[in-house]
Design a protein around this motif. Structure first.
Motif, PDB file in Angstrom:
ATOM      1  N   THR A 218      40.598  -9.365  76.399  1.00 58.17           N
ATOM      2  CA  THR A 218      41.751 -10.123  75.936  1.00 58.17           C
ATOM      3  C   THR A 218      42.918  -9.156  75.743  1.00 58.17           C
ATOM      4  O   THR A 218      42.826  -7.971  76.090  1.00 58.17           O
ATOM      5  CB  THR A 218      41.424 -10.881  74.632  1.00 58.17           C
ATOM      6  N   ALA A 219      44.010  -9.649  75.197  1.00 60.56           N
ATOM      7  CA  ALA A 219      45.153  -8.800  74.842  1.00 60.56           C
ATOM      8  C   ALA A 219      45.934  -9.541  73.771  1.00 60.56           C
ATOM      9  O   ALA A 219      46.359 -10.679  73.989  1.00 60.56           O
ATOM     10  CB  ALA A 219      46.047  -8.531  76.053  1.00 60.56           C
ATOM     11  N   ILE A 220      46.060  -8.938  72.607  1.00 60.87           N
ATOM     12  CA  ILE A 220      46.832  -9.595  71.559  1.00 60.87           C
ATOM     13  C   ILE A 220      48.285  -9.136  71.622  1.00 60.87           C
ATOM     14  O   ILE A 220      48.594  -8.039  72.082  1.00 60.87           O
ATOM     15  CB  ILE A 220      46.223  -9.372  70.157  1.00 60.87           C
ATOM     16  N   GLN A 221      49.161  -9.997  71.141  1.00 60.08           N
ATOM     17  CA  GLN A 221      50.606  -9.734  71.166  1.00 60.08           C
ATOM     18  C   GLN A 221      50.991  -9.028  69.865  1.00 60.08           C
ATOM     19  O   GLN A 221      51.578  -9.608  68.962  1.00 60.08           O
ATOM     20  CB  GLN A 221      51.351 -11.049  71.348  1.00 60.08           C
ATOM     21  N   GLY A 222      50.653  -7.740  69.785  1.00 56.24           N
ATOM     22  CA  GLY A 222      50.731  -7.013  68.532  1.00 56.24           C
ATOM     23  C   GLY A 222      52.050  -6.351  68.211  1.00 56.24           C
ATOM     24  O   GLY A 222      52.174  -5.703  67.163  1.00 56.24           O
ATOM     25  N   PRO A 278      44.838  -0.431  75.297  1.00 54.37           N
ATOM     26  CA  PRO A 278      45.258   0.503  74.243  1.00 54.37           C
ATOM     27  C   PRO A 278      46.684   0.287  73.745  1.00 54.37           C
ATOM     28  O   PRO A 278      46.986   0.584  72.589  1.00 54.37           O
ATOM     29  CB  PRO A 278      45.117   1.874  74.918  1.00 54.37           C
ATOM     30  N   ASP A 279      47.549  -0.241  74.591  1.00 51.34           N
ATOM     31  CA  ASP A 279      48.956  -0.414  74.238  1.00 51.34           C
ATOM     32  C   ASP A 279      49.243  -1.790  73.633  1.00 51.34           C
ATOM     33  O   ASP A 279      50.397  -2.210  73.552  1.00 51.34           O
ATOM     34  CB  ASP A 279      49.827  -0.204  75.484  1.00 51.34           C
ATOM     35  N   THR A 280      48.211  -2.488  73.174  1.00 56.53           N
ATOM     36  CA  THR A 280      48.371  -3.885  72.759  1.00 56.53           C
ATOM     37  C   THR A 280      49.332  -4.064  71.586  1.00 56.53           C
ATOM     38  O   THR A 280      49.933  -5.133  71.435  1.00 56.53           O
ATOM     39  CB  THR A 280      47.003  -4.504  72.435  1.00 56.53           C
TER      40      THR A 280
END
Length: 462
Positions: A218-222, A278-280
Motif C-alpha cells: 500500500t502507500a499512505i498519504q503521509g 520509504p518516502d510515504t
C-alpha cells in the motif's frame, strides 16, 4: 331533443379541444429556452476556477457547446486543490470579482456563507427568465449529498460539481492470480480477495510488499497536507470514531476526536507505513495515484474522481483492465464512507452572476452530467448512475455503495482550522514525535478551544 343535445356536446368538445390546442401553442411559443434566456448576456465572458482533475477537464471539453448555443464565453482555470483554494480566498477577500462562479470543497461553505462571500441559489431558481422548468434538483439529485455538499444552515447555495467519496482501490489481477492465492492462503489461512475488514487489508498489504520487485502492499498519504486528514478519516469512521458528536456538517457539538476508537484507528493507520514505500511521509494524493498508475502498489484508499485516470485512461495508466474497487473495509463503524464534494458557488462580488447560473444549470442537465461522469466525473444524479453506460465502468458500483453510507464532515466556519490542527498532530505522530493518544488529546483540546462552548470535550485530557 336527443339530436340537438348531441350537437351541443360535440360543439362543447370541439371548443375544448381548440382551447387546449391554443394553450399548447401558447405554451410552446413561450417555452423556456437556453438561447432566449442567454440572449441578454451574449458576448459576456464568465470565468471559473477548480481543481485540475478529470471532472474539470471534462467540463472544459463540454463548454464549447454552451458557448455555441449562448454566445457566452467560458474561461476555466485549473490548479492543484490547495492552490485553487488560495486563489479563491484571495479573490473573495479582495472582492475583485475575478471569478463568476467557483468550484470549491464543500467543507468551506460555512466559512463562505458566514463571511458573506457567496450568494444563495434561490434568487436564480425563482427567476422565470433564468430557471429551466425541466431542472428539478429536488427530484433529480441525491438529496442527502446535495444538502451536505451545497447547503448550509438549511439554505441552498449551489449544486454539487462532484459528489465525492473515497474507497478501496486494488489490483484485481494480483488478487486473482492462482499462485498468489495459493501462497496467501498457505500463510494466512483464508482466501485472497478484496479486503472486507482491516485485518484482511493489512494482511494483503504485508503479502504484496516486495521492495526488491518494486512492489509495495500500500502507500499512505503521509505528507503534512490536507490529503493526510482526508485519508485518515476513512480509518476514523470505519473504526467507529468521529471528530464531533453531531448529525450534520453544519452542527457544532461535543469533541470526540480522542475517543478510544479514534486512537485505535490512528495506531492502525500508522502500522501501514511498514508496507508503504520509504518516502510515504512525503506523499499526497497525486503521488499515490501515480504509484498505482505505474503498477507499484497493490491497494490504496483513494478518491472516486481520480479513479478514471487509473482504471480507464490508457494514456496515463499501465493498469487499465487490472483494477478493482470496493467500499472501505469495515471496522466497528460498519459500512461507512465520507461525504465530500466540490460545489458550484456564485460569489457575491461576481460580475456576471446570471450568465454563470445559466452555465451551472446547463451543466447539471442529464446529458452533460452523463458525459462528464463517463470522463472522470462524480455525478450527484442517481439517474446518471443508473444508465447502462455508467454501470459498465469498473468503479460504478463502489461509488454507489459508498454514496449510500457516506458520513458528513464539518462545514462550520472553523472546519479549516480543525483540519489544520489534525494534520499537524497526526503528522507529528507519524514522525514518532508523539503517541497517538498525545496527538489526539492535543487535537481535542485545540478544537474545543476553537469552537467554544458548543464543543465540550467528551473525553477530557487528564
Amino acid at each position: 331533443m336527443y339530436g340537438n343535445g348531441s350537437r351541443l356536446r360535440m360543439l362543447i368538445a370541439t371548443s375544448l379541444l381548440a382551447t387546449s390546442a391554443a394553450l399548447v401553442l401558447v405554451g410552446e411559443a413561450g417555452a423556456w429556452s437556453l438561447e432566449e434566456a442567454a440572449a441578454p448576456y451574449k458576448g459576456t465572458t464568465i470565468r471559473t476556477i477548480g481543481e485540475a482533475l478529470p471532472p474539470l477537464e471534462a467540463m472544459k471539453k463540454l463548454a464549447p457547446e454552451f458557448e455555441k448555443r449562448t454566445g457566452i464565453t467560458v474561461e476555466i482555470e485549473m490548479y492543484e486543490a490547495s492552490e485553487t483554494a488560495s486563489k479563491v480566498m484571495l479573490d473573495l477577500n479582495s472582492k475583485r470579482g475575478r471569478y463568476d462562479f467557483i468550484l470549491q470543497q464543500h467543507r468551506n461553505v460555512g466559512k463562505f456563507v458566514t463571511n458573506g462571500h457567496v450568494e444563495p441559489i434561490e434568487q436564480f431558481m425563482t427567476s422565470a427568465e433564468l430557471r429551466d422548468p425541466e431542472f428539478k434538483p429536488e427530484e433529480q439529485l441525491y438529496q442527502g449529498l446535495w444538502k451536505e455538499i451545497s447547503w448550509y444552515d438549511g439554505k441552498a447555495y449551489g449544486f454539487p460539481f462532484t459528489a465525492l467519496t473515497m474507497y478501496e482501490w486494488y489490483r484485481a489481477d494480483l488478487l486473482s492470480d492462482p499462485k498468489e492465492q495459493e501462497g496467501f492462503k498457505a500463510k494466512y489461512g483464508y482466501d485472497l480477495g478484496p479486503a472486507q475488514d482491516w485485518k484482511q487489508y493489512r494482511d494483503i498489504a504485508e503479502w504484496f510488499t516486495r521492495p526488491d520487485q518494486g512492489l509495495y502492499g500500500t502507500a499512505i498519504q503521509g505528507k503534512r497536507h490536507e490529503a493526510l486528514w482526508y485519508e485518515w478519516l476513512n480509518f476514523l469512521y470505519s473504526f467507529g470514531g468521529d471528530m464531533l458528536e453531531v448529525k450534520t456538517g453544519s452542527e457544532c457539538g461535543p469533541v470526540i476526536v480522542n475517543s478510544p476508537q479514534a486512537i485505535a484507528a490512528t495506531e492502525y493507520y500508522k502500522s501501514l507505513m511498514a508496507f508503504s514505500p520509504p518516502d510515504t511521509l512525503n506523499y499526497f494524493w497525486d503521488d499515490v495515484m501515480a504509484l498505482m498508475q505505474q503498477g507499484k502498489v497493490a491497494e490504496l484508499i483513494m478518491w472516486n474522481d481520480a479513479t478514471y485516470a487509473v482504471a480507464v485512461d490508457e494514456n496515463v495508466s499501465t493498469v487499465v483492465g487490472k483494477m478493482g474497487f470496493d467500499i472501505v473495509p469495515q471496522g466497528e463503524g460498519g459500512k461507512v464512507a465520507q461525504v465530500e464534494g466540490w460545489s458550484y458557488l456564485i460569489p457575491t462580488a461576481a460580475k456576471n452572476k446570471e450568465a454563470a447560473y445559466l452555465f451551472i444549470q446547463w451543466m447539471m442537465e442529464y446529458d452533460q452530467q452523463l458525459e462528464q461522469h463517463l470522463n472522470g466525473g462524480a455525478t450527484p444524479r442517481p439517474d446518471v448512475y443508473a444508465s447502462a453506460e455508467v454501470q459498465k465502468l469498473p468503479y460504478a458500483k463502489a461509488s454507489m455503495a459508498s454514496n449510500e453510507v457516506a458520513k458528513p464532515k464539518p462545514t462550520i466556519p472553523q472546519s479549516s482550522e480543525m483540519t489544520d490542527i489534525l494534520v499537524r498532530e497526526i503528522s507529528s505522530y507519524l514522525a514518532d514525535e508523539k503517541t497517538a493518544k498525545e496527538a489526539l488529546d492535543e487535537s481535542a483540546k485545540e478544537i474545543s478551544a476553537v469552537l467554544g462552548s458548543c464543543a465540550p470535550m467528551k473525553y477530557p485530557v487528564q
